[in-house]
Write a protein that holds these residues in place. Structure first.
Motif, PDB file in Angstrom:
ATOM      1  N   ALA A 128      14.155  39.365  46.635  1.00  0.00           N
ATOM      2  CA  ALA A 128      15.396  38.626  46.873  1.00  0.00           C
ATOM      3  C   ALA A 128      16.053  38.178  45.570  1.00  0.00           C
ATOM      4  O   ALA A 128      17.226  37.796  45.565  1.00  0.00           O
ATOM      5  N   GLU A 129      15.315  38.270  44.452  1.00  0.00           N
ATOM      6  CA  GLU A 129      15.840  37.817  43.165  1.00  0.00           C
ATOM      7  C   GLU A 129      16.948  38.738  42.666  1.00  0.00           C
ATOM      8  O   GLU A 129      16.805  39.955  42.656  1.00  0.00           O
ATOM      9  N   LYS A 130      18.040  38.110  42.233  1.00  0.00           N
ATOM     10  CA  LYS A 130      19.155  38.852  41.633  1.00  0.00           C
ATOM     11  C   LYS A 130      19.220  38.458  40.162  1.00  0.00           C
ATOM     12  O   LYS A 130      19.265  37.278  39.829  1.00  0.00           O
ATOM     13  N   ARG A 131      19.223  39.464  39.289  1.00  0.00           N
ATOM     14  CA  ARG A 131      19.284  39.222  37.844  1.00  0.00           C
ATOM     15  C   ARG A 131      20.663  39.552  37.314  1.00  0.00           C
ATOM     16  O   ARG A 131      21.254  40.563  37.693  1.00  0.00           O
ATOM     17  N   VAL A 132      21.140  38.705  36.426  1.00  0.00           N
ATOM     18  CA  VAL A 132      22.456  38.926  35.823  1.00  0.00           C
ATOM     19  C   VAL A 132      22.338  40.009  34.759  1.00  0.00           C
ATOM     20  O   VAL A 132      21.545  39.915  33.831  1.00  0.00           O
ATOM     21  N   LYS A 133      23.128  41.045  34.934  1.00  0.00           N
ATOM     22  CA  LYS A 133      23.163  42.165  33.995  1.00  0.00           C
ATOM     23  C   LYS A 133      24.330  42.012  33.019  1.00  0.00           C
ATOM     24  O   LYS A 133      24.250  42.399  31.861  1.00  0.00           O
ATOM     25  N   PHE A 134      25.430  41.428  33.516  1.00  0.00           N
ATOM     26  CA  PHE A 134      26.639  41.260  32.714  1.00  0.00           C
ATOM     27  C   PHE A 134      27.396  40.037  33.202  1.00  0.00           C
ATOM     28  O   PHE A 134      27.486  39.802  34.405  1.00  0.00           O
ATOM     29  N   ARG A 135      27.924  39.250  32.272  1.00  0.00           N
ATOM     30  CA  ARG A 135      28.755  38.100  32.627  1.00  0.00           C
ATOM     31  C   ARG A 135      29.832  37.944  31.568  1.00  0.00           C
ATOM     32  O   ARG A 135      29.554  38.008  30.374  1.00  0.00           O
ATOM     33  N   ALA A 136      31.079  37.750  32.029  1.00  0.00           N
ATOM     34  CA  ALA A 136      32.185  37.520  31.100  1.00  0.00           C
ATOM     35  C   ALA A 136      33.232  36.652  31.777  1.00  0.00           C
ATOM     36  O   ALA A 136      33.415  36.712  32.997  1.00  0.00           O
ATOM     37  N   CYS A 137      33.906  35.853  30.975  1.00  0.00           N
ATOM     38  CA  CYS A 137      35.068  35.098  31.440  1.00  0.00           C
ATOM     39  C   CYS A 137      36.294  35.852  30.960  1.00  0.00           C
ATOM     40  O   CYS A 137      36.414  36.165  29.774  1.00  0.00           O
ATOM     41  N   ILE A 138      37.178  36.158  31.886  1.00  0.00           N
ATOM     42  CA  ILE A 138      38.332  37.002  31.591  1.00  0.00           C
ATOM     43  C   ILE A 138      39.604  36.307  32.058  1.00  0.00           C
ATOM     44  O   ILE A 138      39.622  35.715  33.142  1.00  0.00           O
ATOM     45  N   GLU A 139      40.651  36.401  31.250  1.00  0.00           N
ATOM     46  CA  GLU A 139      41.942  35.864  31.671  1.00  0.00           C
ATOM     47  C   GLU A 139      42.433  36.640  32.883  1.00  0.00           C
ATOM     48  O   GLU A 139      42.255  37.858  32.976  1.00  0.00           O
ATOM     49  N   ARG A 140      43.067  35.930  33.802  1.00  0.00           N
ATOM     50  CA  ARG A 140      43.569  36.565  35.018  1.00  0.00           C
ATOM     51  C   ARG A 140      44.517  37.718  34.682  1.00  0.00           C
ATOM     52  O   ARG A 140      44.491  38.769  35.310  1.00  0.00           O
ATOM     53  N   SER A 141      45.344  37.550  33.660  1.00  0.00           N
ATOM     54  CA  SER A 141      46.288  38.613  33.266  1.00  0.00           C
ATOM     55  C   SER A 141      45.537  39.874  32.831  1.00  0.00           C
ATOM     56  O   SER A 141      45.983  40.992  33.094  1.00  0.00           O
ATOM     57  N   ARG A 142      44.395  39.720  32.168  1.00  0.00           N
ATOM     58  CA  ARG A 142      43.596  40.880  31.748  1.00  0.00           C
ATOM     59  C   ARG A 142      42.936  41.538  32.953  1.00  0.00           C
ATOM     60  O   ARG A 142      42.751  42.754  32.987  1.00  0.00           O
ATOM     61  N   LEU A 143      42.582  40.728  33.937  1.00  0.00           N
ATOM     62  CA  LEU A 143      42.009  41.283  35.167  1.00  0.00           C
ATOM     63  C   LEU A 143      43.049  42.133  35.897  1.00  0.00           C
ATOM     64  O   LEU A 143      42.731  43.205  36.418  1.00  0.00           O
ATOM     65  N   ILE A 144      44.292  41.689  35.859  1.00  0.00           N
ATOM     66  CA  ILE A 144      45.381  42.473  36.466  1.00  0.00           C
ATOM     67  C   ILE A 144      45.552  43.790  35.716  1.00  0.00           C
ATOM     68  O   ILE A 144      45.728  44.854  36.326  1.00  0.00           O
ATOM     69  N   GLU A 145      45.479  43.750  34.370  1.00  0.00           N
ATOM     70  CA  GLU A 145      45.563  44.980  33.576  1.00  0.00           C
ATOM     71  C   GLU A 145      44.405  45.929  33.907  1.00  0.00           C
ATOM     72  O   GLU A 145      44.594  47.145  33.982  1.00  0.00           O
ATOM     73  N   LEU A 146      43.226  45.366  34.098  1.00  0.00           N
ATOM     74  CA  LEU A 146      42.063  46.169  34.479  1.00  0.00           C
ATOM     75  C   LEU A 146      42.295  46.834  35.828  1.00  0.00           C
ATOM     76  O   LEU A 146      42.014  48.020  36.005  1.00  0.00           O
ATOM     77  N   GLN A 147      42.830  46.083  36.773  1.00  0.00           N
ATOM     78  CA  GLN A 147      43.150  46.631  38.091  1.00  0.00           C
ATOM     79  C   GLN A 147      44.131  47.797  37.969  1.00  0.00           C
ATOM     80  O   GLN A 147      43.955  48.846  38.590  1.00  0.00           O
ATOM     81  N   GLN A 148      45.151  47.626  37.154  1.00  0.00           N
ATOM     82  CA  GLN A 148      46.139  48.689  36.959  1.00  0.00           C
ATOM     83  C   GLN A 148      45.510  49.915  36.305  1.00  0.00           C
ATOM     84  O   GLN A 148      45.811  51.045  36.680  1.00  0.00           O
ATOM     85  N   GLY A 149      44.625  49.684  35.338  1.00  0.00           N
ATOM     86  CA  GLY A 149      43.934  50.790  34.675  1.00  0.00           C
ATOM     87  C   GLY A 149      43.048  51.558  35.641  1.00  0.00           C
ATOM     88  O   GLY A 149      43.004  52.794  35.617  1.00  0.00           O
ATOM     89  N   ILE A 150      42.343  50.835  36.500  1.00  0.00           N
ATOM     90  CA  ILE A 150      41.490  51.496  37.498  1.00  0.00           C
ATOM     91  C   ILE A 150      42.352  52.302  38.459  1.00  0.00           C
ATOM     92  O   ILE A 150      42.013  53.447  38.794  1.00  0.00           O
TER      93      ILE A 150
END
Length: 88
Positions: free
Chosen positions: A56-78
């Motif tokens: 049941a244990e979940k291990r963190v592989k990656f964590r980052a804090c991202i600006e919402r505007s950059r998340l939108i750019e990521l969405q557009q890139g995908i």
């Protein structure tokens, strides 16, 4: 295998999505708004080994804090990648 689990409460917005899954392994992406930092979101990728001592244990592989505007750019890139990709 893919599933999207969304949760929206009065205090925060979050989404979880299974990126990869097999009989022994699950990889999950979660995105959550950071209330104390308006405009920032936390992006986390966790892994879960179902054959481990504590399955049941979940291990963190990656964590980052991202600006919402950059998340939108990521969405557009995908979206651009998927539109131009022959992979289904």
């Amino acid at each position: 295998m893919s599933a999207v689990i969304t949760s929206k409460t009065a205090t925060n917005n979050a989404i979880e999505c299974v990126l990869s899954a097999s009989d022994s392994y699950i990889e999950i992406l979660s995105i959550q708004a950071i209330e104390a930092q308006p405009g920032l979101v936390e992006v986390v990728i966790k892994t879960q080994f179902l054959n481990a001592k504590n399955p049941a244990e979940k291990r963190v592989k990656f964590r980052a804090c991202i600006e919402r505007s950059r998340l939108i750019e990521l969405q557009q890139g995908i979206s651009q990648f998927l539109e131009g990709s022959c992979v289904h």
